[in-house]
Every structure is written in C-alpha cells, then in structure tokens.
Design a protein around this motif. Sequence first.
Motif, short mmCIF file in Angstrom:
data_model
loop_
_atom_site.label_atom_id
_atom_site.label_comp_id
_atom_site.label_asym_id
_atom_site.label_seq_id
_atom_site.Cartn_x
_atom_site.Cartn_y
_atom_site.Cartn_z
N ASP A 1 -7.68 5.70 -1.03
CA ASP A 1 -7.37 4.57 -1.90
C ASP A 1 -8.07 3.19 -1.30
N SER B 1 -5.49 -4.34 -1.48
CA SER B 1 -4.42 -4.20 -2.05
C SER B 1 -4.87 -4.67 -3.67
N LEU C 1 0.81 -1.11 0.13
CA LEU C 1 -0.08 -0.06 0.07
C LEU C 1 0.77 1.12 0.08
N ALA D 1 0.90 2.35 3.92
CA ALA D 1 -0.27 3.38 3.71
C ALA D 1 -0.10 4.73 4.83
N LYS E 1 -0.39 5.13 -0.59
CA LYS E 1 -1.91 5.08 -0.61
C LYS E 1 -2.24 5.66 0.80
N ASN E 2 -3.74 6.08 0.73
CA ASN E 2 -4.18 6.63 1.85
C ASN E 2 -5.35 5.54 2.25
N ALA E 3 -5.68 5.29 3.56
CA ALA E 3 -6.57 4.31 3.88
C ALA E 3 -7.19 4.84 5.38
N PHE F 1 -2.02 -2.11 7.56
CA PHE F 1 -1.86 -1.46 6.29
C PHE F 1 -1.03 -0.08 6.73
#
Length: 249
Positions: A82, A229, A4, A31, A7-9, A26
């Motif tokens: 994301d 993912s 990740l 992330a 990415k933003n989670a 994550f």
Amino acid sequence: MGQLNGKNALVTGATSGIGLAAARRFAAEGAHVFITGRRQEALDEAAGSIGEDVTAIRGDVSNLEDLDHLVDVIRRHGGGLDVLMANAGGGEFAPLGAITPKHFADTFNGNVGGTLFTVQKALPVLNDGAAIVLLGSTAATSGTPAFGVYAASKAAIRSFARTWAVELVGRNIRVNTLIPGPTQTPGVEGLAATPDEKQALLEGLASTVPLGRMGRPEEIANAALFLASDQSSFMTGAEIFVDGGAQQV
C-alpha cells in the motif's frame, strides 16, 4: 486508529537516518513494514528498533536480483503493498574536474537506477490506490559546489514523480516527492573525513537554513507519513519541501 492500520509499507535504505525514522513512524501507525539495507548487522538492529510488525530483507537496490528477491518476499507475505517509500541512495562530493566515470555510475545506479527499478519491480505487488513516496533533495534546486552528480540524480527523481503520477493514475496510485533540507543523518555526517570536517560541515549546513538548525530524521518522517496516508489523497505529482525554509525564504 493508526493512519496506516492494516496496510503494508516498504521503505528502502531503512537502516538509519530518514529511512529508519520513516519505517518506525509507519509501524507506529499500524503498518506492517518491509525494510531493506545492504548490511545485515545494521538491518537486524534497525528491525529490532521498529518492533514486531517488520520484515527485514537484506539487499542493494542497484542489484536487480536483490530487487526480485525483495518483491518475492512481499508477494509471499500476502496483501500486496500500500505504501512504497524509495529512500535508498546517497552521494559523495566531487568537483567537476575530479568526477570519474565510477563516481557518476555509482551515484546514478544507486539513486536513479535504484529508484526506477525498485518501483518497476514492485508494480505487480502494488495495490490499486497505493502511495509512492520518492526521496528528492534540495540539492536538485540549488547549486552546491562539488555536489553536481548527486544533485543531477535527485533532479531525475523529481522528473520520475511527474511522469509516473500520470502513468499510474489509472490505478489510482499516487506518486509524490519528499524534499528534505539539510538533515542530520549518518549519511550526511559520513560526507566528512575527520571530526573537524564533520563539525564544519554540520555548522555550514545549519547556517543555510532560516530556522537556524538542521532537520531531524523524525521531522522528515512525519511528512513521509502524510504522503503515505489518506491525508494526502488529493495529491500526486507534487513535491513537499521539509527544509526549514532553505529553498523557500
């Protein structure tokens, strides 16, 4: 490389149990993780255990103003979302004859309404190609005495995933449901009123699992990472059971 990276989670209800384990996983995979919870002290503790790349936002997913604030924080951070893991929720035992309007409303507002409006409010910040992971339950596919309202709320979550997968396919947003089996979390342990009841509850749940034990939050988080993912890039509208065989054997 982490799965990740960059990415933003978002993980709701991430102060303990499956949500916290997923947020940690994550973050470990690269992330930036946004986490929510209703209790500030627990939220701060959770954030501290995740690391530096985390933003903690206190809020209740059944409160629309809290959700608006959450989305505003994500928007101001930049980069969109994301991954959205709608994990917040819970339930209590109540046999059919003892179900009250409050019990029903609290369960459905938290589990069904909370999931619905979390996803709805997040739509403007969800990036095309994002992954949405909804949290279901094996209770939705098996009869558990005194757990009917909770089970019905989780059946609704499964239905949401099917519909939203179709609605969001034009943006290449995938929606899948993660179905944990009996998992030893503070939420599950909190269903028991006394230590003896807790021991009986945990032993009873473990006895329903072919692998002979309850799951660990980290094991559910591993499956959450798969759905979040690109490893699950050809999956949408599906459900993954991580239940030790409880609903499979």
